[in-house]
Motif scaffolding. Structure first.
Motif, PDB file in Angstrom:
ATOM      1  N   SER A   4      -6.529  -0.599   2.982  1.00 33.94           N
ATOM      2  CA  SER A   4      -5.547  -1.471   3.748  1.00 33.94           C
ATOM      3  C   SER A   4      -5.724  -2.871   3.365  1.00 33.94           C
ATOM      4  N   LEU A   5      -6.805  -3.133   2.714  1.00 33.47           N
ATOM      5  CA  LEU A   5      -6.939  -4.609   2.177  1.00 33.47           C
ATOM      6  C   LEU A   5      -6.140  -4.718   0.855  1.00 33.47           C
ATOM      7  N   ALA A   6      -6.102  -3.986  -0.108  1.00 32.16           N
ATOM      8  CA  ALA A   6      -5.507  -3.829  -1.042  1.00 32.16           C
ATOM      9  C   ALA A   6      -3.907  -3.797  -0.766  1.00 32.16           C
ATOM     10  N   ALA A   7      -3.412  -2.889   0.028  1.00 31.05           N
ATOM     11  CA  ALA A   7      -2.043  -2.838   0.438  1.00 31.05           C
ATOM     12  C   ALA A   7      -1.626  -4.075   1.310  1.00 31.05           C
ATOM     13  N   ARG A   8      -2.413  -4.811   2.282  1.00 25.33           N
ATOM     14  CA  ARG A   8      -2.015  -5.728   2.785  1.00 25.33           C
ATOM     15  C   ARG A   8      -2.186  -7.406   1.779  1.00 25.33           C
ATOM     16  N   LEU A   9      -2.854  -7.369   0.796  1.00 28.95           N
ATOM     17  CA  LEU A   9      -3.078  -8.332  -0.166  1.00 28.95           C
ATOM     18  C   LEU A   9      -1.869  -8.209  -1.076  1.00 28.95           C
ATOM     19  N   ALA A  10      -1.624  -6.882  -1.489  1.00 29.31           N
ATOM     20  CA  ALA A  10      -0.534  -6.805  -2.523  1.00 29.31           C
ATOM     21  C   ALA A  10       0.995  -7.086  -2.058  1.00 29.31           C
ATOM     22  N   VAL A  11       1.085  -6.917  -0.665  1.00 36.17           N
ATOM     23  CA  VAL A  11       2.518  -7.328   0.001  1.00 36.17           C
ATOM     24  C   VAL A  11       2.335  -8.809   0.184  1.00 36.17           C
ATOM     25  N   GLU A  12       1.310  -9.358   0.450  1.00 39.81           N
ATOM     26  CA  GLU A  12       1.211 -10.730   0.942  1.00 39.81           C
ATOM     27  C   GLU A  12       1.166 -11.643  -0.341  1.00 39.81           C
ATOM     28  N   MET A  13       0.720 -11.152  -1.469  1.00 44.46           N
ATOM     29  CA  MET A  13       0.984 -11.945  -2.631  1.00 44.46           C
ATOM     30  C   MET A  13       2.226 -11.268  -3.689  1.00 44.46           C
ATOM     31  N   LYS A  14       2.804 -10.637  -2.770  1.00 46.02           N
ATOM     32  CA  LYS A  14       4.171 -10.264  -3.699  1.00 46.02           C
ATOM     33  C   LYS A  14       3.900  -9.440  -4.996  1.00 46.02           C
ATOM     34  N   ALA A  15       2.829  -8.643  -5.081  1.00 50.26           N
ATOM     35  CA  ALA A  15       2.391  -8.015  -6.285  1.00 50.26           C
ATOM     36  C   ALA A  15       3.524  -6.948  -6.743  1.00 50.26           C
ATOM     37  N   ASP A  16       3.850  -6.729  -8.077  1.00 50.29           N
ATOM     38  CA  ASP A  16       4.791  -5.832  -8.291  1.00 50.29           C
ATOM     39  C   ASP A  16       4.066  -4.428  -8.342  1.00 50.29           C
ATOM     40  N   LEU A  17       2.769  -4.252  -8.752  1.00 48.79           N
ATOM     41  CA  LEU A  17       1.932  -2.866  -8.686  1.00 48.79           C
ATOM     42  C   LEU A  17       0.506  -2.879  -8.230  1.00 48.79           C
TER      43      LEU A  17
END
Length: 812
Positions: A250-263
């Motif tokens: 859940s941390l990785a998912a939240r962080l990816a969305v928060e940081m607008k990650a592409d992948l």
């Protein structure tokens, strides 16, 4: 080395004698591992050179990538390392070799201009190892001081609390990452977070600002939940569509969305999503997962270590990793779940994913209209078995109907082909030779139809033909019969005429067929495939021939070793070589080069030499059976014939490259050949001089590709020696190399030309697409009947071959 050093330190602590030095041994063990042993681990890895590349452009955030191939464009990437990836199999300590390999891939992507972030587990496992050592040391010392002797009693370890382990292991884990990334001149920074850091707006903004600044400075953030203080997760704590931080998924998912990650790449010890419980007979890994398919999806088994992780064989809706992946996908971040522990793929799993290769399960919000290539292959195999069981007349009827459609639908075919030609010409990337292959004409379609009718005749006596009959014993008869190979994968470039030819051969031989054509001929291939399926529908086997229209990479198709029985590449030598490298588990029928030789003997006819050399080189220079090297007997150099050969080649505008020996005879020679093993594929050729027929044979064996080679001579003895000694798929006497073709051989058509030593060689037609099986008919016979105490004797009598009535033959 690291494992040996730790085990040596432990043996010192638990041995029969030890001194006060044991305190310093334990205290220094981890820092010694990081400082001294790590370079040894790194040196054992294959360290690819890190080159700076043009940075990928970030996609407009808000929508994820639709296809795997688009992952190459990912600029900002989050890599989540599950506990099972980071830790050893004994759950105590880190898997340093595996971790170093992952660090290498992250550093390489970072040096390509991407922005990499790591969400890591491992603090608990690292801390558990450190605390166990401390406890062992403490118990050993106390016991020694109180017992008065060096013999240690059995020591039991208490259960270690996870938060204490996390507190003890976090600093060591970070020191390890820092030491590893230093090997690649890459800087890292540690970031510990909790749920509050995301729920509090000010803290979330601060976290975002910190990470943005680190990425701007080309630093890799190493992020983890602060497991030393994190409270137990509350059930159903996800409110208003915002995922709570319960674990590193859940941390990785939240962080990816928060940081607008592409992948987001989530690595654990499972392959990905399955359509049924992993380990069962019908379980299949799902290549692409769509949100609408979530009803019956089952994830892998639970990770063996860590606080969070995946739950054991539960439905999709209860799996924390998949739930996190879905949440990230809805937030606009593409997600791939894959295995990061497999020893054969760990060294390139992350880079493979970013390159768009089929690894793990790719989450996509867009579902293509057509079936997956795996589903296409299954449909082809099922329908192909029905095709093989048809009456030979029915298979012939299908092929004849396809030949009629090529004529009747000529206008539709040529219209589609014109679209492809116009696109290719406007794009300007196809050389003239490929444009010629791409082009169809009425005469070409007529020739195709004639070839298909030849195949239809041959189909009458293909599948189920008896090759051998043996009477093994009384009432025990054995037959060897022809059967289809199974599922064929034919990969071809800009040559749409290949599609009906290969389809007809597959139909005649009862094989299922998977076709992957070049995008240059997409419109023509689509029309030709529709006509092929229309013909197959005549007897209910429409799905036996499938055209792969999805964005499948050739390398990914070559990995379907459980589904495809033979790969046949049709195209450039580079295409064939690439497929031969990629298809490690599937046989490949073909040739990587067509270095064909023509040898002009000292007793050759002038007229035959001029005609054959001109035709072999100039009729179709791009063909694989075109002459690339002209060998001339040294006596010919003093004859008028030599000047006539050179004049003819100049007239035909053939560029001549001189071999070393030929160049030595000339005062002013043409450009010297860079290599005597060159396939020019154009109006160019190499000329070399030899002293004899035997020297010509030796030259061809050394520099040829075992494709097609020719001798021109009036001496029959010399010719026969050449034909017998030369080890090539096709060997000709006084005939052009261009005759190496299935149509010209009377095979109707060919799927390609093979230079392999086993199965089929030369132009491969219908016969080359068949294999055999053995059929034994008995009457209660057992092997014991033929033992020393048995009552029966082997006869092994050859019986006359009598073909069964058509339609009664056995099939695959």
């Amino acid at each position: 080395m690291i494992k040996a050093e730790v085990e040596q330190n432990l043996s010192r602590m638990t041995g029969a004698s030890f001194s006060i030095q044991v305190f310093s041994i334990v205290a220094q063990s981890y820092f010694k591992v990081i400082k001294h042993s790590l370079p040894q681990v790194m040196s054992k890895l294959y360290l690819r050179p890190l080159h700076l590349h043009t940075a990928p452009q970030r996609s407009a955030h808000g929508s994820s990538f639709a296809h795997r191939g688009e992952l190459r464009q990912a600029k900002r990437i989050v890599v989540k390392l599950g506990s099972a990836v980071v830790t050893r199999g004994d759950e105590c300590g880190l898997a340093l070799g595996r971790l170093a390999s992952i660090v290498e891939q992250v550093a390489m992507l970072q040096n390509q201009g991407r922005e990499m972030m790591i969400v890591t587990s491992g603090a608990v496992a690292f801390g558990k190892q450190r605390l166990r050592h401390e406890i062992l040391l403490s118990q050993s010392v106390r016991q020694a001081l109180h017992s008065g002797h060096n013999q240690l009693k059995d020591m039991s370890l208490p259960v270690l609390e996870a938060r204490a382990c996390a507190a003890a292991g976090q600093s060591g884990l970070m020191a390890l990452y820092e030491a590893m990334f230093t090997q690649y001149s890459t800087c890292t920074a540690q970031v510990l977070v909790t749920n509050l850091d995301f729920h509090d707006d000010q803290k979330r903004q601060n976290l975002n600002s910190t990470l943005q600044e680190l990425l701007r400075m080309n630093i890799v953030p190493i992020i983890n939940t602060n497991d030393a203080v994190v409270p137990p997760p509350e059930p159903n704590s996800d409110l208003q569509g915002v995922i709570s931080i319960k674990d590193n998924d859940s941390l990785a998912a939240r962080l990816a969305v928060e940081m607008k990650a592409d992948l987001l790449i989530a690595l654990s010890d499972v392959e990905g999503l399955y359509n049924s419980p992993p380990g069962t007979d019908d379980a299949k890994l799902i290549d692409i997962f769509y949100p609408g398919d979530q009803q019956s999806i089952i994830y892998g088994t639970k990770s063996r270590v860590g606080i969070g992780g995946m739950e054991a064989k539960v439905l999709f809706s209860h799996c924390s990793t998949v739930k996190a992946a879905m949440w990230a996908l809805q937030g606009g971040t593409s997600v791939v779940i894959a295995n990061g522990t497999h020893p054969k793929v760990t060294g390139h799993v992350i880079t493979d994913i970013v390159e768009g290769k089929k690894v793990g399960t790719f989450f996509s919000e867009i579902k293509p209209a057509g079936p997956t290539v795996e589903h296409q292959t299954e449909m082809a195999r099922t329908s192909g078995r029905t095709l093989a069981s048809l009456h030979p007349d029915q298979r012939s009827e299908i092929i004849c109907h396809l030949a009629e459609l090529l004529t009747d639908k000529k206008k539709e075919i040529l219209t589609a082909n014109k679209m492809d030609m116009d696109l290719a010409v406007n794009a300007g990337h196809l050389p003239p030779a490929m444009l010629k292959r791409l082009s169809l004409s009425p005469s070409k379609l007529s020739s195709l139809a004639i070839g298909l009718r030849q195949i239809a005749v041959a189909a009458q006596d293909s599948v189920g033909r008896v090759l051998r009959r043996t009477r093994v014993a009384h009432n025990l008869e054995l037959e060897q019969i022809t059967v289809p190979i199974g599922v064929l994968l034919v990969i071809f470039e800009a040559r749409p005429d290949c599609l009906p030819q290969v389809s007809a051969l597959a139909i005649a031989s009862g094989n299922a067929l998977l076709l992957k054509g070049g995008k240059e001929a997409a419109n023509t291939n689509r029309v030709l495939h529709q006509l092929t399926q229309e013909a197959l529908s005549l007897h209910g086997v429409r799905e036996a021939v499938q055209l792969v229209s999805t964005r499948e990479e050739v390398e990914d198709l070559c990995r379907l070793d459980k589904m495809i029985d033979l790969i046949i590449p049709r195209g450039s030598s580079q295409l064939v070589r690439n497929i031969q490298r990629a298809a490690k588990g599937i046989p490949v029928l073909g040739h990587s080069e067509g270095i064909c030789h023509v040898y002009v003997d000292g007793e050759a006819s002038v007229d035959k030499v001029i005609k054959i050399v001109r035709d072999s080189k100039c009729d179709y220079p791009a063909a694989c059976n075109a002459m690339e090297s002209l060998l001339i007997h040294r006596d010919v150099l003093r004859m008028p014939l030599f000047d006539q050969i050179i004049d003819m080649l100049r007239t035909e505008q053939v560029k001549i490259h001189a071999g070393p020996r030929f160049a030595s005879y000339l005062t002013f020679s043409p450009s010297e050949a860079k290599s005597l093993r060159t396939e020019y594929g154009d109006l160019e050729c190499c000329i070399e001089v030899v002293d004899s027929m035997q020297e010509a044979v030796d030259h061809i064996h050394k520099y040829g590709s075992s494709h097609t080679d020719v001798i021109i001579t009036e001496n029959e003895d010399t010719a026969e020696q050449f034909l017998q000694q030369l080890d090539s798929a096709c060997v000709f006497w006084n005939a052009s190399s261009r005759f190496a073709d299935g149509y010209r051989f009377g095979l109707g058509a060919e799927v390609g030309i093979s230079t392999a030593r086993i199965h089929a060689r030369g132009p491969v037609g219908l016969e080359g697409l068949l294999t055999t099986k053995w059929v034994l008919r008995g009457d209660g016979h057992t092997a014991a009947d033929f033992s020393e105490q048995g009552t029966m004797k082997y006869l092994h009598e050859n019986l006359p071959i009598v073909q069964p009535l058509v339609g009664q033959r056995d099939s695959n």
